[in-house]
Write a protein that holds these residues in place. Sequence first.
Motif, PDB file in Angstrom:
ATOM      1  N   SER A 116      36.027  42.308  38.788  1.00  0.00           N
ATOM      2  CA  SER A 116      36.466  42.703  37.678  1.00  0.00           C
ATOM      3  C   SER A 116      37.175  41.460  36.951  1.00  0.00           C
ATOM      4  N   LEU A 117      38.366  41.085  37.765  1.00  0.00           N
ATOM      5  CA  LEU A 117      39.039  39.830  37.215  1.00  0.00           C
ATOM      6  C   LEU A 117      38.252  38.561  37.236  1.00  0.00           C
ATOM      7  N   ALA A 118      37.263  38.454  38.277  1.00  0.00           N
ATOM      8  CA  ALA A 118      36.308  37.112  37.899  1.00  0.00           C
ATOM      9  C   ALA A 118      35.334  37.345  36.876  1.00  0.00           C
ATOM     10  N   GLU A 142      42.408  48.032  29.935  1.00  0.00           N
ATOM     11  CA  GLU A 142      41.328  47.878  29.417  1.00  0.00           C
ATOM     12  C   GLU A 142      39.768  47.371  30.097  1.00  0.00           C
ATOM     13  N   VAL A 143      40.429  46.389  31.000  1.00  0.00           N
ATOM     14  CA  VAL A 143      39.467  45.666  31.887  1.00  0.00           C
ATOM     15  C   VAL A 143      38.933  47.005  32.791  1.00  0.00           C
ATOM     16  N   TYR A 144      39.627  47.618  33.214  1.00  0.00           N
ATOM     17  CA  TYR A 144      39.200  48.785  34.152  1.00  0.00           C
ATOM     18  C   TYR A 144      38.323  49.756  33.428  1.00  0.00           C
ATOM     19  N   SER A 185      33.039  50.361  37.620  1.00  0.00           N
ATOM     20  CA  SER A 185      31.858  51.202  37.951  1.00  0.00           C
ATOM     21  C   SER A 185      31.993  52.472  37.806  1.00  0.00           C
ATOM     22  N   ASP A 186      31.153  53.475  37.806  1.00  0.00           N
ATOM     23  CA  ASP A 186      31.419  54.910  37.980  1.00  0.00           C
ATOM     24  C   ASP A 186      31.606  55.546  39.148  1.00  0.00           C
ATOM     25  N   PHE A 187      31.164  54.535  40.372  1.00  0.00           N
ATOM     26  CA  PHE A 187      31.482  54.718  41.677  1.00  0.00           C
ATOM     27  C   PHE A 187      32.877  54.312  41.946  1.00  0.00           C
TER      28      PHE A 187
END
Length: 158
Positions: free
Chosen positions: A22-24, A129-131, A136-138
């Motif tokens: 997510s960060l990348a 917000e990023v999260y 993903s749903d998983f």
Amino acid sequence: MKYKTFCKRAAFGLMATSLTLSLAACMDNSSSGESMTEDGKTIIKMGRVTAANSKLPEGDTYENNAYTRLVEKKLNAKIVDQFEAEGEDYNRQVALAIASGELPDMMRVDSREELKELVENDLIADLTEVYDKNASDFIKEVYGTYDNKTLEAATFDG
């Protein structure tokens, strides 16, 4: 018992991987030239926990292994260790990074107090917000299996 420990480690690994990805994925490649390599890859600086016996495959290192190669291939991002240490040496490196304000992009903090210090000194980004947008749903389901307690532990002021 071993299976339960394995599951906990696997869940932690999935969470760490998702946050890395997510960060990348959310980094702005056009920001500063300092965060790019000569070949255009985004650099992600990391404070890495190490072990004396890493059990990595022969030829692999903490900076160059199957995981880091996958991040580089899939996300065009290179993970570079700002510091590597284990045990109390790692804790000292984290304390030094926080005190100096020279933080890597990612590092593990061991206590709520370290996280609180980062928040109070405006040294950490709010990834809510990023999260919400990118997890993903998983991954959300994995956190849900712990009643979102891990997310709550890292939440300040809502």
